[in-house]
Design a protein around this motif. Structure first.
Motif, PDB file in Angstrom:
ATOM      1  N   VAL A  11       0.668  12.427  -1.307  1.00  0.00           N
ATOM      2  CA  VAL A  11       1.656  11.398  -0.968  1.00  0.00           C
ATOM      3  C   VAL A  11       1.619  10.205  -1.927  1.00  0.00           C
ATOM      4  O   VAL A  11       2.535   9.388  -1.921  1.00  0.00           O
ATOM      5  CB  VAL A  11       1.504  10.910   0.494  1.00  0.00           C
ATOM      6  N   ALA A  12       0.567  10.112  -2.746  1.00  0.00           N
ATOM      7  CA  ALA A  12       0.492   9.006  -3.716  1.00  0.00           C
ATOM      8  C   ALA A  12      -0.526   9.323  -4.800  1.00  0.00           C
ATOM      9  O   ALA A  12      -1.521  10.011  -4.553  1.00  0.00           O
ATOM     10  CB  ALA A  12       0.103   7.701  -3.009  1.00  0.00           C
ATOM     11  N   TYR A  13      -0.263   8.806  -5.993  1.00  0.00           N
ATOM     12  CA  TYR A  13      -1.184   8.873  -7.125  1.00  0.00           C
ATOM     13  C   TYR A  13      -1.509  10.308  -7.541  1.00  0.00           C
ATOM     14  O   TYR A  13      -2.661  10.657  -7.799  1.00  0.00           O
ATOM     15  CB  TYR A  13      -2.475   8.104  -6.839  1.00  0.00           C
ATOM     16  N   ASP A  14      -0.494  11.121  -7.645  1.00  0.00           N
ATOM     17  CA  ASP A  14      -0.655  12.522  -8.052  1.00  0.00           C
ATOM     18  C   ASP A  14      -1.417  12.647  -9.369  1.00  0.00           C
ATOM     19  O   ASP A  14      -2.147  13.607  -9.587  1.00  0.00           O
ATOM     20  CB  ASP A  14       0.720  13.193  -8.159  1.00  0.00           C
ATOM     21  N   ASP A  15      -1.270  11.651 -10.241  1.00  0.00           N
ATOM     22  CA  ASP A  15      -1.952  11.691 -11.539  1.00  0.00           C
ATOM     23  C   ASP A  15      -3.476  11.650 -11.409  1.00  0.00           C
ATOM     24  O   ASP A  15      -4.192  11.962 -12.358  1.00  0.00           O
ATOM     25  CB  ASP A  15      -1.480  10.536 -12.428  1.00  0.00           C
TER      26      ASP A  15
ATOM     27  N   PHE B 105       0.852  -1.185   0.000  1.00  0.00           N
ATOM     28  CA  PHE B 105       0.000   0.000   0.000  1.00  0.00           C
ATOM     29  C   PHE B 105       0.890   1.239   0.000  1.00  0.00           C
ATOM     30  O   PHE B 105       2.001   1.212   0.545  1.00  0.00           O
ATOM     31  CB  PHE B 105      -0.911   0.018   1.224  1.00  0.00           C
ATOM     32  N   PRO B 106       0.444   2.348  -0.572  1.00  0.00           N
ATOM     33  CA  PRO B 106       1.281   3.548  -0.641  1.00  0.00           C
ATOM     34  C   PRO B 106       1.468   4.255   0.700  1.00  0.00           C
ATOM     35  O   PRO B 106       2.335   5.111   0.830  1.00  0.00           O
ATOM     36  CB  PRO B 106       0.538   4.442  -1.638  1.00  0.00           C
ATOM     37  N   ILE B 107       0.650   3.894   1.673  1.00  0.00           N
ATOM     38  CA  ILE B 107       0.806   4.420   3.038  1.00  0.00           C
ATOM     39  C   ILE B 107       0.696   3.243   4.005  1.00  0.00           C
ATOM     40  O   ILE B 107       0.069   2.229   3.690  1.00  0.00           O
ATOM     41  CB  ILE B 107      -0.272   5.488   3.389  1.00  0.00           C
TER      42      ILE B 107
END
Length: 184
Positions: free
Chosen positions: A141-145, A50-52
């Protein structure tokens, strides 16, 4: 009963929260909506972490508006939690401690909350500009797109929420309906 608690939220604190409690939440929480939930659960199933770190964390179902000059964040109201129900049991089974949204949850989510000692908070829909005042810092913190649906780390102070479903499965929506039925 109004409580002041700090996120991340320990299981010990979660066990003390009861459906209907008013809470002022401070500390660190994360935003994630539909697209972020879909991506992080899909990637996790494919073997990616997971990204966090989900341990005892709070996910706020929100996609904040862009900040105006001089502001930390734009309007940041809750979205309907049911959109995340398909993904939530997996996140709870991997350590997520609390969620903030609006609306009812499916029985599978409530069972996962009970199994994992988790809590579901409600924030006031339509009050996104007011809620944004409790947000002191925000960063992607994740998946800026994903734009507004990217995962953001928020630092909050006295963020107002209500316990909608506690870790024992007591649901304020069901409790309220039962009280109404008894009056009729």
């Amino acid at each position: 009963m109004e409580r002041k608690i700090t996120a991340p939220i320990s299981k010990e604190v979660i066990r003390t929260l009861k459906a209907g409690d008013s809470v002022l939440l401070s500390g660190v929480i994360y935003t994630a909506r539909d697209a972020a939930h879909e991506r992080m659960t899909r990637l996790f199933k494919e073997g990616e972490p997971f990204p966090i770190d989900l341990g005892e964390q709070v996910i706020y179902y929100a996609g904040p508006c862009p900040a105006k000059p001089g502001e930390v964040i734009g309007s940041c109201g809750p979205t309907t939690a049911g959109r995340m129900d398909a993904y939530t049991p997996m996140l709870l089974d991997n350590g997520l401690g609390a969620m903030i949204g609006k609306g009812a949850r499916k029985p599978e989510v409530v069972e996962a909350m009970k199994r994992n000692t988790a809590v579901y908070f409600g924030a006031i829909g339509g009050a996104g500009a007011l809620i944004a005042q409790a947000i002191k810092k925000a960063e992607v913190v994740a998946y800026d797109d994903l734009g507004t649906e990217a995962i953001r780390r928020l630092e909050v102070e006295d963020f107002p929420v209500t316990v909608l479903i506690d870790c024992e499965g007591n649901d304020i929506y069901e409790i309220g309906q039962e009280k109404y039925r008894r009056l009729c």
